[in-house]
Design an enzyme around this catalytic site. Structure first.
Site, PDB file in Angstrom:
ATOM      1  N   GLY A  40       0.818  -1.217   0.000  1.00  0.00           N
ATOM      2  CA  GLY A  40       0.000   0.000   0.000  1.00  0.00           C
ATOM      3  C   GLY A  40       0.845   1.258   0.000  1.00  0.00           C
ATOM      4  CE  LYS A  87       7.571   7.746  -5.059  1.00  0.00           C
ATOM      5  NZ  LYS A  87       7.844   7.124  -6.354  1.00  0.00           N
ATOM      6  CG  ASP A 130      10.881   8.771   6.673  1.00  0.00           C
ATOM      7  OD1 ASP A 130      10.307   8.425   5.626  1.00  0.00           O
ATOM      8  OD2 ASP A 130      11.990   9.330   6.699  1.00  0.00           O
ATOM      9  NE  ARG A 154       3.071   8.420  -9.029  1.00  0.00           N
ATOM     10  CZ  ARG A 154       3.702   7.382  -8.480  1.00  0.00           C
ATOM     11  NH1 ARG A 154       5.001   7.222  -8.616  1.00  0.00           N
ATOM     12  NH2 ARG A 154       3.035   6.502  -7.788  1.00  0.00           N
ATOM     13  CG  ASP A 175       5.169  -3.219  -5.183  1.00  0.00           C
ATOM     14  OD1 ASP A 175       5.795  -4.272  -5.413  1.00  0.00           O
ATOM     15  OD2 ASP A 175       5.697  -2.220  -4.671  1.00  0.00           O
ATOM     16  CG  ASN A 176       7.324  -0.540  -7.889  1.00  0.00           C
ATOM     17  OD1 ASN A 176       6.470   0.058  -7.234  1.00  0.00           O
ATOM     18  ND2 ASN A 176       8.525  -0.786  -7.434  1.00  0.00           N
TER      19      ASN A 176
HETATM   20  P1  AMP Z   1       8.789   1.246  -3.668  1.00  0.00           P
HETATM   21  O1  AMP Z   1       9.779   0.142  -3.743  1.00  0.00           O
HETATM   22  O2  AMP Z   1       9.393   2.623  -3.516  1.00  0.00           O
HETATM   23  O3  AMP Z   1       7.804   1.177  -4.768  1.00  0.00           O
HETATM   24  O4  AMP Z   1       7.992   1.070  -2.294  1.00  0.00           O
HETATM   25  C1  AMP Z   1       7.594  -0.178  -1.792  1.00  0.00           C
HETATM   26  C2  AMP Z   1       6.697   0.012  -0.584  1.00  0.00           C
HETATM   27  O5  AMP Z   1       7.371   0.700   0.471  1.00  0.00           O
HETATM   28  C3  AMP Z   1       5.433   0.816  -0.848  1.00  0.00           C
HETATM   29  O6  AMP Z   1       4.414   0.235  -0.065  1.00  0.00           O
HETATM   30  C4  AMP Z   1       5.797   2.195  -0.360  1.00  0.00           C
HETATM   31  O7  AMP Z   1       4.667   2.947   0.000  1.00  0.00           O
HETATM   32  C5  AMP Z   1       6.657   1.866   0.857  1.00  0.00           C
HETATM   33  N1  AMP Z   1       7.608   2.932   1.189  1.00  0.00           N
HETATM   34  C6  AMP Z   1       8.730   3.272   0.503  1.00  0.00           C
HETATM   35  N2  AMP Z   1       9.379   4.290   1.146  1.00  0.00           N
HETATM   36  C7  AMP Z   1       8.648   4.591   2.248  1.00  0.00           C
HETATM   37  C8  AMP Z   1       8.789   5.544   3.313  1.00  0.00           C
HETATM   38  N3  AMP Z   1       9.822   6.401   3.374  1.00  0.00           N
HETATM   39  N4  AMP Z   1       7.823   5.550   4.269  1.00  0.00           N
HETATM   40  C9  AMP Z   1       6.790   4.722   4.229  1.00  0.00           C
HETATM   41  N5  AMP Z   1       6.603   3.798   3.271  1.00  0.00           N
HETATM   42  C10 AMP Z   1       7.516   3.730   2.283  1.00  0.00           C
HETATM   43 MG    MG Z   2       6.247   1.415  -5.589  1.00  0.00          MG
END
Ligand code: AMP
Ligand code: MG
Length: 487
Positions: A92, A115, A127, A178, A254-255
């Site tokens: 999520g 974001k 965080d 975005r 998820d991406n």
């Molecule tokens: P990503 O690999 O950047 O697509 O993120 C994978 C997951 O980690 C997603 O659920 C993001 O919302 C969560 N996420 C990434 N960075 C953070 C952050 N600094 N704080 C909270 N959730 C994060």
């Molecule tokens: Mg992502």
């Protein structure tokens, strides 16, 4: 937290209304001292948003999520995902919010999404924040991709929050606004499937069909037709990535979008030297998401989408599996056709040329590029000059001069279309050393290099005087490039 209305922005809440199980109403953290770093005025206008308003204090409050327009209901979206092959049932938006949907000048719905807007119920250990550098990286690379004609989410603005973000060192924080045709991901379907609520899964699929693949609605098997459409969109997308030398870096399920847009620019980068084993991301130690693996990974991710859709494809599981496997079988030929057609265009090969001749020329040139670690973008752009009989600069990129000369002789005999090549081989891409230079300066408060880089990559196919350094390969001392997910 103060919440003032910004009534000029007509944001809808269709996702939140149709899929409440996947939408947690949430608000952004306030930004202590918002300052606009970059605004995409043409995109704002396409979305019916007044750039003057977005630059105002109220506009900035909208862009960081502090002000919620009347009628909007921001939500954090739920999704699951396979991360580096391991299934996580609840990911999520940990640090993102869907503000709502806007109707663009094209008459279509577009998500407006933030974001770096603070922790949400999905934040786990994170965080909820983002630093200026990674948000500007997404801005530059996604806008470059859009200008290159590659389907992608877009970047509307980056606003510095005035809050520090702690990574390895304290960094200035930012929020990226975005825009996407939606934020539906393969992981969204995996989430719905994992709830065992077939009604939710069906509503999600209907929502996706209506927003992205409306043709599927009239098919004999609409949900299989949805899957077919996603297979086609992703085959075409990943072929485009390969042709421009884009490495996504973190192709977790998820991406990966249902729309076929590139999403979630984290540790992404463009190839310098052509090498299929190229990995930039510091966390991808096994090379799962290496440049050359991207088509196979996309196919793997689509198999996960098929699994999630099975209960909708047919009541009888065996039959559903047979149908899904057959549909997934279309990925490879579709990908190959798109990639081969793109390579023919990059080489300016004439229409009607025998497939075997074309593919031999493509294979041989890629072998030469790889052996000599030739700069991908410089080579393909320079090749039009070779076609025009001015080949020295491009020839000098090679060590194996006899190999290059032999290949060129055979290729030039086919009378390649140099002008056509200039329309598909970019001069300007966001080269790694230029991106680093721009982000480092921006983090220190100087936005000029970022502005110049954006100017170059926003019109990638037109060579312009004064931009020579934006067309040149990285300096020798740039070394091995590493990107970080610690975004
Ligand atoms: P990503 O690999 O950047 O697509 O993120 C994978 C997951 O980690 C997603 O659920 C993001 O919302 C969560 N996420 C990434 N960075 C953070 C952050 N600094 N704080 C909270 N959730 C994060
Ligand atoms: Mg992502």
């Amino acid at each position: 937290m103060s919440v003032a209305p910004a009534p000029t922005v007509p944001l809808g809440d269709r996702f939140a209304r149709e899929l409440p199980e996947m939408a947690r109403p949430w608000r952004a953290e306030d930004a202590p001292d918002p300052k606009l770093l970059v605004l995409n005025e043409p995109l704002a206008t396409e979305l019916g948003l007044d750039p003057g308003f977005l630059r105002s204090a109220d506009g900035l409050r909208l862009l960081v999520g502090a002000a919620v327009p009347d009628g909007a209901s921001p939500v954090a979206q739920a999704y699951a995902g396979h991360q580096f092959g391991g299934f996580v049932p609840r990911l999520g938006d940990g640090r993102a919010l869907l503000l709502g949907e806007l109707v663009g000048a094209d008459g279509c719905l577009h998500d407006l999404h933030l974001k770096g807007s603070g922790r949400t119920p999905f934040a786990r250990g994170g965080d909820g924040l983002a630093a200026v550098g990674p948000m500007l990286r997404e801005y530059v690379v996604s806008e470059a991709m859009a200008a290159l004609g590659v389907p992608t989410t877009r970047s509307l603005a980056v606003v510095a929050t005035g809050r520090e973000v702690y990574r390895e060192t304290p960094l200035p924080g930012a929020v990226l606004a975005r825009v996407a045709s939606s934020h539906l991901r393969v992981g969204s379907f995996q989430y719905a499937r994992a709830t065992d609520d077939v009604d939710l899964l069906r509503r999600l699929a209907d929502h996706a069909i209506s927003r992205h693949h409306p043709g599927a609605a009239g098919a004999e098997r609409p949900y299989l037709a949805l899957f077919d459409a996603v297979v086609a969109a992703q085959a075409s997308l990943v072929a485009r990535w390969m042709l421009v030398g884009f490495v996504h870096g973190v192709m977790n399920t998820d991406n990966m979008t249902i729309s076929g847009e590139t999403i979630d620019y984290g540790p992404c980068a463009f190839l310098d030297a052509f090498d299929p084993t190229t990995v930039y991301s510091s966390i991808d130690s096994g090379g799962r998401y290496a440049y050359g693996n991207q088509p196979v990974v996309a196919e793997w991710n689509l198999a996960r989408l098929a699994e999630a859709l099975l209960p909708l494809i047919d009541d009888e599981q065996e039959r559903a599996v047979t149908l899904a496997v057959e549909s997934l079988g279309a990925f490879r030929p579709r990908y190959s056709d798109a990639w081969s057609a793109g390579m023919r265009a990059k080489l300016g090969l004439p229409e009607g040329l025998d497939d075997a001749v074309a593919s031999a020329l493509v294979d041989e040139v890629l072998t030469l590029l790889r052996a000599d670690r030739v700069d991908h973008t410089s080579f393909f752009r320079g090749l039009a000059a070779v076609a025009r009989g001015d080949g020295e600069t491009t020839r000098n990129l090679f060590l194996d001069l006899a190999g290059f000369d032999g290949w060129v002789a055979r290729w030039r005999a086919l009378d390649p279309d140099a002008d056509g090549m200039d329309r598909v081989n970019p001069v300007y891409i966001p080269r790694n050393h230029l991106v680093e230079e721009a982000l480092e300066a921006a983090t220190a408060g100087n936005l000029n290099p970022l502005g110049r880089l954006l100017d170059a990559v926003s019109d990638p196919y037109t060579r312009r005087p004064g931009l020579e350094r934006y067309a040149a390969p990285a300096p020798e001392d740039f070394g091995a490039y590493r990107t970080f997910c610690g975004t």
